[in-house]
Enzyme design. Structure first.
Site: not given
Ligand SMILES: CCCCCCCCCCCCCCCCCC(=O)SCCNC(=O)CCNC(=O)[C@H](O)C(C)(C)COP(=O)(O)OP(=O)(O)OC[C@H]1O[C@@H](n2cnc3c(N)ncnc32)[C@H](O)[C@@H]1OP(=O)(O)O
Ligand SMILES: Cc1cc2nc3c(=O)[nH]c(=O)nc-3n(C[C@H](O)[C@H](O)[C@H](O)COP(=O)(O)OP(=O)(O)OC[C@H]3O[C@@H](n4cnc5c(N)ncnc54)[C@H](O)[C@@H]3O)c2cc1C
Length: 648
Positions: A139, A178, A421
């Site tokens: 992303t 993350g 997701e």
């Protein structure tokens, strides 16, 4: 032990241990799971402070410490089976995410599925031994959903046989991964591949971002934490800007697509194989929905059994709040959904592994159905679970709002599954794309198989349109309800396909027709997923030999199916009859409600909730927890307040 909750267990009509064994797969599997869980629960190293009393930095530090301890202890115990590792970790993590979560869930799986054997030889030992700690950086600030428009580039330089990576604009900065902010030293970066002057679309590259000795960012790499979020406080979601970062040619993941030393490009058998890790996690998230919902139901139902409030009959003691029909109507359909999603989660995991087995043998024929199922069921189950956790919290009244109830943490940790997701609406539209395609194939006379085979029937029964067929349901018969859901799905797929057709007849473009039909398309996917869930719940019942367990699960399955009909009443008939039947089912489930949540077998340490405690002693524990609040460490905390009082 609270006497109310003891009575609930005595009155249950089935053996909770038998049901727990069934959920685990066998008595031996339950034994082993509990054994692994007790390794964590009895380990003093995992008795950390309550994260709710920590600052964000302290939470991150504690999460990193916990992750490293888990690695060492798993090694010491010799636990290497992925399922057993998962049991160990979810007990240690409790409701939260772990600092190295992305390393396990996306970095390693991408290496397993998209590396050549030579690449695996190099990277797996580094990654499995945590020398290379990784994340999945896809992303960007400008794009999360529409990944074809990602702007990060990887340009091949044949003179040095390297790729040069760049984030050329502000919107191309990687944002969200993350473990990127502070933890990782490597990232799988998704970038537009350029070679010999041509763009070949998105490909995955292993990019070292920090020095493996000093952990300092490498030249050309700007990296950091994106700041506080709605939850996920222990995770360092990060940003990454790459400027002329050079990596060797071998760092492109080349199992499917390849760039030769001279820069020539070899196409993959399907360009969607780059998206494989996302399909994996979507499939796994279905099981996570079941866990978040079953935990929330455990807390709310146990608490409702010990909480007394108001007056049902004048002069009588206050009843348990679980005796109110309205409370049962809030909680029991969610309990039924938690069981349904548990079975769907198992199915999705099995299906994923079965079809990826075929893909590894070079058979890609079932990839479209796998993608459609994983995308749709991820969206369907996370939406329901997300809303359900909030219902459970509110069903606990004021105490549900306290962090010690466990419910706020479950909610803030779970709710991003609706976004990450693959944003849920977007995922539903992907499933719709597959359904419309199947509908057209069925109309052309092709025989469909798998979860969409019901669309064949619409062809067989032509010329009568599906929408004009009556829905006649025996509301006490699960098989009849499955048929009703099947018909509803067929109807709504037909409505969506006809809407598209109608828009196209107004001679607008395919894309505009699609956008103008998206409400119908999302509804069609929702109906398809709902049918799949009901069908799988019914199928599971046929495997159960224990009569008492079969009976209680049959009641839950009926409630799940009938409640779904009332929520979507416009698509079904016989509404008042169904409402009466639902009321009767609530009464039937009431004596087993606590036993049904006990069967999920969450121990107190994992549940981490004063309201959902196994012994039902909620008030004493709540008071103890409040005393530990940092604000209570001193009697007078703020000198500002002290000064104001003094001035008066
Ligand atoms: C051991 C481990 C234990 C595990 C424990 C499990 C624990 C679970 C919990 C995990 C928590 C982990 C934390 C995760 C953190 C989040 C990480 C992220 O968000 S990462 C970031 C996540 N980011 C996202 O998820 C981004 C979401 N966006 C996307 O995925 C794409 O942009 C798109 C799918 C929306 C469109 O793609 P686009 O290329 O524009 O495609 P078009 O629309 O033009 O369709 C063209 C054709 O392609 C087809 N097709 C499409 N996809 C697939 C597929 N995957 N496959 C196959 N086919 C696919 C499609 O059907 C169509 O077929 P046809 O009709 O032509 O026949
Ligand atoms: C906690 C968390 C962890 C994350 N971890 C990672 C990670 O590790 N790695 C990583 O790469 N990413 C990660 N992400 C990013 C995540 O994958 C994206 O946020 C997600 O894919 C959604 O994309 P977006 O943010 O661009 O939403 P957008 O697409 O901008 O969505 C905004 C709205 O637009 C609508 N919309 C967009 N496109 C369409 C369409 N075609 N049709 C109809 N409606 C549309 C959506 O439905 C939504 O309502 C994480 C995100 C979160 C919240």
């Amino acid at each position: 032990m609270n006497p109310d909750i003891c009575r609930e267990r005595e009155n249950a009509t089935f053996n909770t241990e038998t049901l727990t064994n069934m959920l685990d797969g066998s008595a031996e599997k339950t034994r082993r799971r509990r054994e692994i869980e007790s390794l964590v629960i009895n380990d003093p190293d995992f008795q950390h402070d309550d994260p709710n009393f920590m600052s964000r930095s302290e939470r991150y530090d504690a999460a990193v410490k916990k992750s490293s301890q888990m690695i060492m202890k798993l090694r010491d115990y010799g636990i290497s089976d992925p399922e057993e590792i998962y049991f160990y970790k979810r007990t240690a993590r409790r409701t939260f995410h772990e600092a190295f979560g992305l390393h396990y869930t996306m970095f390693l799986p991408t290496l397993y599925s998209q590396c050549t054997p030579e690449q695996q030889k190099k990277w797996l030992p580094l990654a499995e031994n945590f020398k290379a700690l990784g994340t999945y950086a896809q992303t960007e600030l400008g794009h999360g959903t529409h990944i074809r428009k990602l702007e990060t580039t990887a340009t091949y330089d044949p003179s040095t046989q390297e790729f040069v990576l760049n984030c050329p604009t502000v919107s191309s900065i990687k944002w969200w991964p993350g473990g990127l902010g502070k933890t990782s030293n490597h990232a799988i970066v998704l970038a537009q591949l350029y070679t010999l002057g041509k763009c070949h679309g998105l490909h995955a590259f292993i990019v070292p971002i920090r020095c493996m000795k000093t952990h300092q960012p490498l030249p050309g790499v700007t990296v950091g934490d994106i700041g506080p979020k709605f939850g996920f406080e222990e995770v360092d979601n990060g940003y990454l800007k790459l400027e002329n970062v050079r990596i060797p040619r071998e760092n492109m993941l080349m199992k499917y697509a390849q760039v030769e030393p001279d820069g020539s490009y070899l196409k993959p058998p399907s360009d969607k194989l780059t998206y494989g890790t996302m399909v994996f996690i979507r499939a796994m998230i279905v099981g996570e929905s079941a866990r978040a919902l079953s935990k929330s139901c455990t807390i709310a139902i146990r608490y409702s059994a010990v909480r007394h409030q108001s007056e049902l009959r004048p002069g009588e003691p206050e009843p348990q709040i679980l005796d109110y029909q309205a409370q049962q109507y809030k909680l029991f359909p969610l309990l039924a959904a938690a069981y349904a999603f548990t079975f769907v989660g198992q199915y999705m995991s099995d299906t994923y592994h079965r079809i990826t087995g075929h893909i590894n043998q070079g058979d890609f024929s079932q990839l479209p159905e796998l993608h459609a199922l994983a995308a749709g069921l991820k969206a369907f189950t996370t939406w329901t679970a997300n809303a359900g956790i909030e219902v459970c919290r509110m069903a606990c009244g004021g105490h549900g709002y306290l962090c010690c109830s466990g419910l706020p943490d479950i909610y803030v940790t779970f709710t991003p599954t609706c976004t990450y997701e693959g944003e849920n609406t977007v995922m539903m539209l992907q499933t719709a794309r597959f359904l419309v395609k199947c509908y057209r194939q069925a109309r052309e006379g092709q025989q469909l198989s798998g979860t969409v085979s019901y669309l064949n029937e619409q062809q067989r029964l032509q010329p009568q349109p599906v929408s004009s067929r009556p829905t006649v349901v025996n509301i006490n018969d699960l098989a009849s309800l499955v048929e009703a859901y099947k018909l509803r799905a067929a109807k709504l797929v037909e409505v969506a396909a006809k809407s598209l057709q109608g828009e196209l007849q107004r001679s607008i473009s395919q894309e505009d027709a699609w956008n103008n039909s998206s409400i119908e398309l999302v509804r069609a996917s929702d109906a398809h997923c709902h049918y799949v869930v009901v069908e799988l719940f019914a199928a599971k019942l046929s495997e159960i030999s224990d009569t008492a367990v079969h009976s209680v699960l049959n009641t839950l399955a009926l409630l799940y199916a009938l409640h779904g009909i009332t929520l979507n009443s416009g698509d079904f008939l016989q509404l008042s009859q169904i409402t009466q039947r639902i009321k009767a089912l609530l009464v039937e489930i009431r004596p087993n409600a606590v036993a049904l949540v006990d069967s999920f077998d969450y121990n107190d340490e994992m549940l981490n909730s004063v309201l959902g405690r196994y012994d039902g002693n909620v008030y004493e524990s709540m008071f103890e927890w409040a005393k530990r609040s940092p604000l209570n460490r001193t009697e007078v905390r703020s000198f500002i307040i002290f000064n104001i009082i003094q001035k008066k």
